[in-house]
Motif scaffolding. Structure first.
Motif, PDB file in Angstrom:
ATOM      1  N   VAL A 132      11.801   5.138  -3.126  1.00 13.94           N
ATOM      2  CA  VAL A 132      12.884   4.879  -2.610  1.00 13.94           C
ATOM      3  C   VAL A 132      13.300   4.156  -1.405  1.00 13.94           C
ATOM      4  N   ASP A 133      12.235   4.372  -0.570  1.00 15.73           N
ATOM      5  CA  ASP A 133      12.228   3.953   0.870  1.00 15.73           C
ATOM      6  C   ASP A 133      12.128   1.688   0.857  1.00 15.73           C
ATOM      7  N   LEU A 134      11.117   1.996  -0.530  1.00 16.85           N
ATOM      8  CA  LEU A 134      10.515   0.686  -0.632  1.00 16.85           C
ATOM      9  C   LEU A 134      11.721   0.324  -1.309  1.00 16.85           C
ATOM     10  N   MET A 177      13.474  -3.728   0.194  1.00 14.25           N
ATOM     11  CA  MET A 177      12.819  -5.038  -0.253  1.00 14.25           C
ATOM     12  C   MET A 177      14.334  -5.157  -1.338  1.00 14.25           C
ATOM     13  N   LEU A 178      15.228  -4.436  -2.103  1.00 17.24           N
ATOM     14  CA  LEU A 178      16.273  -4.733  -3.030  1.00 17.24           C
ATOM     15  C   LEU A 178      17.901  -5.219  -1.906  1.00 17.24           C
ATOM     16  N   PRO A 179      18.169  -6.552  -2.159  1.00 18.71           N
ATOM     17  CA  PRO A 179      19.451  -6.479  -1.553  1.00 18.71           C
ATOM     18  C   PRO A 179      20.192  -6.012  -1.949  1.00 18.71           C
ATOM     19  N   SER A 180      20.651  -4.813  -2.444  1.00 16.58           N
ATOM     20  CA  SER A 180      21.546  -3.716  -3.306  1.00 16.58           C
ATOM     21  C   SER A 180      21.119  -3.405  -3.984  1.00 16.58           C
ATOM     22  N   ALA A 196       0.652  -0.901  -0.530  1.00 14.57           N
ATOM     23  CA  ALA A 196       0.145  -0.070   0.089  1.00 14.57           C
ATOM     24  C   ALA A 196       0.869   1.200   0.054  1.00 14.57           C
ATOM     25  N   GLY A 197       0.239   1.938  -0.979  1.00 13.83           N
ATOM     26  CA  GLY A 197       1.155   3.358  -0.546  1.00 13.83           C
ATOM     27  C   GLY A 197       2.162   2.985  -2.447  1.00 13.83           C
TER      28      GLY A 197
END
Ligand SMILES: Cc1cc2nc3c(=O)[nH]c(=O)nc-3n(C[C@H](O)[C@H](O)[C@H](O)COP(=O)(O)OP(=O)(O)OC[C@H]3O[C@@H](n4cnc5c(N)ncnc54)[C@H](O)[C@@H]3O)c2cc1C
Length: 336
Positions: free
Chosen positions: A187-189, A193-196, A182-183
């Motif tokens: 970049v916070d997401l 979620m991303l490993p790097s 939701a939202g």
């Protein structure tokens, strides 16, 4: 609505790279001139057809008496199977190199998903092991296109992860079923979620979102040459400290001589670009996309220099400029 285009003369389709777009010259009944609009190719490069996917643009709710979008309404209401349309060969500098090996993050907001679909389908069709993250940001299920195809692709392709973000989910939209987050995409997401941050980032959506994502990605340490973006309208995205910022104060005063029309006007920074200045001065310059992509507003520069406020999608010939995305760098004389 998606449209599948094949060459009416039976010749081979020109090649394109995933992310590029087509420029249409539409003969819309009631319009004095051809209506020029760009649409991204939404499927992978293939020999049998080109596909574009077009969102119908309604009139803004607060603008009384304004007609809905001309080009998109024409496609939705008047283009029929078998019709012949005038299309320029694919173009644009926003594309993903299909032969690349590194991981990619594809970010599509609203109808900005279309070039990402082309990139995604290209990687999947090549059976590439490249890591792909697709972040798809929409308001809710009303705008969520190709949901089933995307779900199947994510399920069947181990190297593909798809994250759907709903900014305003309906009460009947179920988290985990219709959407994942939701939202809005942010970049916070990505950090969560991303490993790097070691990816090439390709994004397409409204100018404001592209601007904030670009700034925040750079703030996260992603180098500028790994951030690639496209916007669908006349919004200009200025990279933080990047090449696309105009090199002079917008308020500097210069003289712009529209030679053919015999009009000399001052550039004071009050206009967004030379096309707008020409229109305000009553100088007729044909225009189309107003975002540096279709090439319609090209004008020869007789003397002086210009600067681009954003990198044009189509490269103008030397000695010419795309007036919809440029400013004078000093006094200029234009062949208009
Ligand atoms: C490189 C590129 C790729 C693109 N790819 C896609 C794609 O894949 N899919 C897609 O759907 N779009 C895409 N677009 C956007 C597309 O080119 C058109 O801009 C879009 O379809 C709107 O065009 P239109 O003719 O329908 O609307 P327009 O006629 O240009 O009108 C736009 C909006 O302005 C409103 N409007 C008109 N006049 C006024 C007024 N006086 N006051 C207030 N509001 C007004 C209209 O009602 C409408 O809502 C792309 C654009 C670019 C530059």
């Amino acid at each position: 609505m998606s449209f599948y285009l094949s060459p009416h003369d039976g010749k081979a389709l020109p090649e394109f790279l995933p992310g590029q777009y087509l420029t249409f010259q539409l003969q819309v009944p009631g319009q004095a001139k051809a209506v020029i609009r760009c649409y991204s190719l939404s499927d992978r490069p293939r020999q049998d057809y080109f596909r574009v996917t077009i969102k119908r643009l309604a009139a803004p709710p607060d603008a009384a008496g304004v007609a809905p979008g001309i080009g998109s309404s024409f496609f939705h209401d008047q283009v029929n199977e078998g019709d012949i349309l005038d299309v320029k060969a694919p173009g644009g500098h926003f594309y993903m190199d299909p032969a690349g090996k590194g991981g990619v993050v594809l970010i599509g907001a609203g109808v900005g998903i279309t070039p990402m679909l082309s990139m995604l389908h290209t990687i999947v069709a090549m059976q590439s092991r490249r890591e792909v993250w697709l972040f798809y940001s929409v308001r809710n299920s009303d705008e969520h296109i190709m949901a089933d195809i995307l779900k199947t692709t994510a399920r069947e392709t181990p190297n593909v992860r798809i994250v759907v973000c709903y900014s305003q989910p309906h009460p009947h939209n179920v988290s985990g079923e219709h959407y994942d987050e939701a939202g809005r995409v942010s970049v916070d997401l990505f950090k969560r979620m991303l490993p790097s941050n070691n990816y090439d980032f390709y994004m397409c959506g409204p100018g404001g979102l592209m601007e904030s994502l670009t700034r925040d990605l750079q703030g996260w340490g992603v180098p500028e040459n790994r951030i690639h973006f496209e916007t669908f309208g006349p919004s200009s995205v200025k990279k933080v400290g990047g090449l696309t910022q105009p090199p002079m104060a917008l308020t500097t005063k210069f003289s712009v001589n529209f030679k053919k029309s015999g009009k000399v006007v001052d550039w004071t920074g009050a206009s967004a670009n030379l096309l707008e200045l020409a229109e305000q001065a009553g100088v007729a310059i044909a225009s189309g996309c107003r975002s540096g992509n279709c090439g319609t507003c090209v004008v020869a520069i007789k003397s002086g220099e210009i600067a681009y406020v954003q990198t044009p999608g189509s490269t103008p010939d030397p000695g010419t400029c795309l007036t919809c995305v440029c400013l004078p760098k000093g006094d200029v004389v234009l062949d208009a």
